[in-house]
Write a protein that holds these residues in place. Structure first.
Motif, PDB file in Angstrom:
ATOM      1  N   ALA A   1      26.971-114.322 -44.597  1.00  0.00           N
ATOM      2  CA  ALA A   1      27.793-113.593 -43.637  1.00  0.00           C
ATOM      3  C   ALA A   1      27.340-112.147 -43.504  1.00  0.00           C
ATOM      4  O   ALA A   1      27.279-111.590 -42.399  1.00  0.00           O
ATOM      5  CB  ALA A   1      29.261-113.651 -44.047  1.00  0.00           C
ATOM      6  N   GLY A   2      27.015-111.520 -44.617  1.00  0.00           N
ATOM      7  CA  GLY A   2      26.549-110.139 -44.579  1.00  0.00           C
ATOM      8  C   GLY A   2      25.218-110.001 -43.868  1.00  0.00           C
ATOM      9  O   GLY A   2      25.005-109.053 -43.098  1.00  0.00           O
ATOM     10  N   THR A   3      24.316-110.946 -44.118  1.00  0.00           N
ATOM     11  CA  THR A   3      23.013-110.939 -43.456  1.00  0.00           C
ATOM     12  C   THR A   3      23.177-111.057 -41.947  1.00  0.00           C
ATOM     13  O   THR A   3      22.556-110.319 -41.179  1.00  0.00           O
ATOM     14  CB  THR A   3      22.146-112.105 -43.977  1.00  0.00           C
ATOM     15  N   LEU A   4      24.030-111.995 -41.519  1.00  0.00           N
ATOM     16  CA  LEU A   4      24.220-112.216 -40.088  1.00  0.00           C
ATOM     17  C   LEU A   4      24.891-111.026 -39.412  1.00  0.00           C
ATOM     18  O   LEU A   4      24.521-110.650 -38.295  1.00  0.00           O
ATOM     19  CB  LEU A   4      25.036-113.486 -39.860  1.00  0.00           C
ATOM     20  N   ALA A   5      25.856-110.418 -40.074  1.00  0.00           N
ATOM     21  CA  ALA A   5      26.536-109.267 -39.485  1.00  0.00           C
ATOM     22  C   ALA A   5      25.567-108.098 -39.321  1.00  0.00           C
ATOM     23  O   ALA A   5      25.559-107.424 -38.277  1.00  0.00           O
ATOM     24  CB  ALA A   5      27.726-108.855 -40.362  1.00  0.00           C
ATOM     25  N   TRP A   6      24.784-107.830 -40.344  1.00  0.00           N
ATOM     26  CA  TRP A   6      23.785-106.751 -40.274  1.00  0.00           C
ATOM     27  C   TRP A   6      22.783-107.028 -39.150  1.00  0.00           C
ATOM     28  O   TRP A   6      22.498-106.145 -38.322  1.00  0.00           O
ATOM     29  CB  TRP A   6      23.083-106.631 -41.618  1.00  0.00           C
ATOM     30  N   ALA A   7      22.257-108.242 -39.128  1.00  0.00           N
ATOM     31  CA  ALA A   7      21.229-108.579 -38.139  1.00  0.00           C
ATOM     32  C   ALA A   7      21.786-108.586 -36.723  1.00  0.00           C
ATOM     33  O   ALA A   7      21.094-108.205 -35.776  1.00  0.00           O
ATOM     34  CB  ALA A   7      20.616-109.937 -38.478  1.00  0.00           C
ATOM     35  N   ARG A   8      23.037-109.013 -36.566  1.00  0.00           N
ATOM     36  CA  ARG A   8      23.667-108.982 -35.239  1.00  0.00           C
ATOM     37  C   ARG A   8      23.737-107.550 -34.711  1.00  0.00           C
ATOM     38  O   ARG A   8      23.389-107.279 -33.555  1.00  0.00           O
ATOM     39  CB  ARG A   8      25.064-109.576 -35.329  1.00  0.00           C
ATOM     40  N   ASP A   9      24.183-106.638 -35.549  1.00  0.00           N
ATOM     41  CA  ASP A   9      24.319-105.252 -35.111  1.00  0.00           C
ATOM     42  C   ASP A   9      22.960-104.624 -34.816  1.00  0.00           C
ATOM     43  O   ASP A   9      22.797-103.918 -33.806  1.00  0.00           O
ATOM     44  CB  ASP A   9      25.056-104.435 -36.177  1.00  0.00           C
ATOM     45  N   LYS A  10      21.984-104.869 -35.685  1.00  0.00           N
ATOM     46  CA  LYS A  10      20.643-104.321 -35.463  1.00  0.00           C
ATOM     47  C   LYS A  10      20.003-104.925 -34.222  1.00  0.00           C
ATOM     48  O   LYS A  10      19.375-104.215 -33.423  1.00  0.00           O
ATOM     49  CB  LYS A  10      19.761-104.585 -36.689  1.00  0.00           C
ATOM     50  N   SER A  11      20.179-106.221 -34.033  1.00  0.00           N
ATOM     51  CA  SER A  11      19.600-106.885 -32.863  1.00  0.00           C
ATOM     52  C   SER A  11      20.191-106.331 -31.580  1.00  0.00           C
ATOM     53  O   SER A  11      19.485-106.174 -30.573  1.00  0.00           O
ATOM     54  CB  SER A  11      19.839-108.398 -32.941  1.00  0.00           C
ATOM     55  N   GLY A  12      21.496-106.049 -31.585  1.00  0.00           N
ATOM     56  CA  GLY A  12      22.121-105.472 -30.408  1.00  0.00           C
ATOM     57  C   GLY A  12      21.513-104.133 -30.029  1.00  0.00           C
ATOM     58  O   GLY A  12      21.330-103.827 -28.837  1.00  0.00           O
ATOM     59  N   ILE A  13      21.171-103.329 -31.026  1.00  0.00           N
ATOM     60  CA  ILE A  13      20.524-102.036 -30.764  1.00  0.00           C
ATOM     61  C   ILE A  13      19.143-102.240 -30.153  1.00  0.00           C
ATOM     62  O   ILE A  13      18.777-101.593 -29.161  1.00  0.00           O
ATOM     63  CB  ILE A  13      20.433-101.218 -32.064  1.00  0.00           C
ATOM     64  N   TRP A  14      18.380-103.151 -30.729  1.00  0.00           N
ATOM     65  CA  TRP A  14      17.029-103.414 -30.194  1.00  0.00           C
ATOM     66  C   TRP A  14      17.105-103.958 -28.772  1.00  0.00           C
ATOM     67  O   TRP A  14      16.311-103.564 -27.911  1.00  0.00           O
ATOM     68  CB  TRP A  14      16.285-104.411 -31.083  1.00  0.00           C
ATOM     69  N   LEU A  15      18.032-104.873 -28.535  1.00  0.00           N
ATOM     70  CA  LEU A  15      18.148-105.459 -27.195  1.00  0.00           C
ATOM     71  C   LEU A  15      18.544-104.411 -26.160  1.00  0.00           C
ATOM     72  O   LEU A  15      18.045-104.432 -25.025  1.00  0.00           O
ATOM     73  CB  LEU A  15      19.155-106.608 -27.209  1.00  0.00           C
ATOM     74  N   LYS A  16      19.426-103.518 -26.535  1.00  0.00           N
ATOM     75  CA  LYS A  16      19.817-102.446 -25.616  1.00  0.00           C
ATOM     76  C   LYS A  16      18.623-101.547 -25.306  1.00  0.00           C
ATOM     77  O   LYS A  16      18.410-101.141 -24.150  1.00  0.00           O
ATOM     78  CB  LYS A  16      20.960-101.630 -26.233  1.00  0.00           C
ATOM     79  N   THR A  17      17.848-101.235 -26.316  1.00  0.00           N
ATOM     80  CA  THR A  17      16.650-100.419 -26.108  1.00  0.00           C
ATOM     81  C   THR A  17      15.667-101.134 -25.189  1.00  0.00           C
ATOM     82  O   THR A  17      15.099-100.528 -24.260  1.00  0.00           O
ATOM     83  CB  THR A  17      15.975-100.117 -27.460  1.00  0.00           C
ATOM     84  N   LEU A  18      15.453-102.423 -25.433  1.00  0.00           N
ATOM     85  CA  LEU A  18      14.540-103.203 -24.604  1.00  0.00           C
ATOM     86  C   LEU A  18      15.021-103.251 -23.156  1.00  0.00           C
ATOM     87  O   LEU A  18      14.238-103.038 -22.217  1.00  0.00           O
ATOM     88  CB  LEU A  18      14.411-104.618 -25.172  1.00  0.00           C
ATOM     89  N   ASP A  19      16.301-103.510 -22.994  1.00  0.00           N
ATOM     90  CA  ASP A  19      16.855-103.667 -21.653  1.00  0.00           C
ATOM     91  C   ASP A  19      16.828-102.360 -20.869  1.00  0.00           C
ATOM     92  O   ASP A  19      16.377-102.329 -19.708  1.00  0.00           O
ATOM     93  CB  ASP A  19      18.296-104.167 -21.751  1.00  0.00           C
ATOM     94  N   THR A  20      17.271-101.294 -21.489  1.00  0.00           N
ATOM     95  CA  THR A  20      17.467-100.028 -20.776  1.00  0.00           C
ATOM     96  C   THR A  20      16.199 -99.194 -20.667  1.00  0.00           C
ATOM     97  O   THR A  20      15.909 -98.631 -19.602  1.00  0.00           O
ATOM     98  CB  THR A  20      18.562 -99.199 -21.482  1.00  0.00           C
ATOM     99  N   HIS A  21      15.440 -99.135 -21.748  1.00  0.00           N
ATOM    100  CA  HIS A  21      14.332 -98.189 -21.807  1.00  0.00           C
ATOM    101  C   HIS A  21      12.948 -98.833 -21.672  1.00  0.00           C
ATOM    102  O   HIS A  21      12.067 -98.257 -21.030  1.00  0.00           O
ATOM    103  CB  HIS A  21      14.392 -97.399 -23.119  1.00  0.00           C
ATOM    104  N   LEU A  22      12.743 -99.982 -22.292  1.00  0.00           N
ATOM    105  CA  LEU A  22      11.399-100.557 -22.312  1.00  0.00           C
ATOM    106  C   LEU A  22      11.108-101.412 -21.077  1.00  0.00           C
ATOM    107  O   LEU A  22       9.962-101.480 -20.626  1.00  0.00           O
ATOM    108  CB  LEU A  22      11.186-101.374 -23.589  1.00  0.00           C
ATOM    109  N   ILE A  23      12.127-102.077 -20.547  1.00  0.00           N
ATOM    110  CA  ILE A  23      11.955-102.809 -19.289  1.00  0.00           C
ATOM    111  C   ILE A  23      12.537-101.987 -18.146  1.00  0.00           C
ATOM    112  O   ILE A  23      11.828-101.576 -17.232  1.00  0.00           O
ATOM    113  CB  ILE A  23      12.627-104.203 -19.340  1.00  0.00           C
TER     114      ILE A  23
END
Length: 224
Positions: free
Chosen positions: A128-150
């Motif tokens: 559960a801890g692994t998934l919660a951490w990875a979910r939050d980090k992935s959301g940051i990366w996806l936002k960066t990809l969506d807004t800034h990199l693409i």
């Protein structure tokens, strides 16, 4: 040239997609990950990392999907890996970004521990801890990809022409479909993935993994 691969392997599909889309002929040899063939001595002698893909070109062997597609692109003179120094550096930058940042959190932190038993963490609290951490980090990366990199203006990651970065990145982002994410919160990523999934090579390359995804339907996942 021979490619040791498995169609359920994300990194194998990077090479398979690029080669198929670009018309590069390869002799495909399946290494059965589900029976542990990659861990056995015959394949370990080919790649001591016990991972696919591996490219053989005569007596030359090459591992790591990023290195393999660059090698194939240079051999074929593909515009997907431009000769211009700065344009090529931009492609390399995007490929490194996917490998070093989002893939470790999205793939190995969020998705694989939920769909592959061998990646599940020991104990419910650790999982559960692994998934919660990875979910939050992935959301940051996806936002960066969506807004800034693409962003809203580019068709592909490095401009309006497909590059090696697109073949690599699209396979990693496509994993979100395994856990039920439709990318609705990321319209620029969703638009870019639409371009990639419209390629003639997409459907045949993804037949096996789509079948596996269908077997997961009805399960509840932590998603982003």
């Amino acid at each position: 040239m021979k490619l040791y691969f498995h169609p359920a392997s994300t990194t194998s599909r990077v090479v398979q997609m690029f080669a198929t889309d670009q018309g590069i002929a390869l002799d495909y040899q399946v290494v059965d990950l589900f029976t542990g063939e990659h861990m056995q001595a015959p394949f370990a002698a080919i790649n001591p990392n016990c991972l696919v893909p591996v490219l053989e070109d005569g007596g030359f062997r090459l591992t790591e999907c990023s290195a393999i597609v660059k090698y194939l692109a240079d051999q074929a003179g593909s515009p997907a890996y431009p000769r211009d120094l700065q344009a090529r550096a931009r492609v390399n930058e995007m490929m490194d970004w996917f490998n070093a940042n989002i893939y470790k959190d999205l793939g190995y932190g969020l998705i694989y521990p939920q769909i592959f038993p061998g990646h599940k963490r020991p104990g419910d609290a650790v999982q559960a801890g692994t998934l919660a951490w990875a979910r939050d980090k992935s959301g940051i990366w996806l936002k960066t990809l969506d807004t800034h990199l693409i962003g809203p203006d580019k068709a592909y990651l490095c401009g309006n022409s497909i590059s090696l970065a697109d073949y690599l990145g699209a396979e990693m982002i496509a994993l979100l479909g395994m856990i039920g994410s439709d990318l609705a919160a990321y319209p620029n990523i969703r638009r870019w993935m639409g371009h990639m999934m419209a390629l003639k090579s997409w459907a045949p390359v993804h037949g096996v993994i789509n079948g596996f995804a269908a077997s997961l339907k009805g399960q509840t996942f932590v998603t982003v």
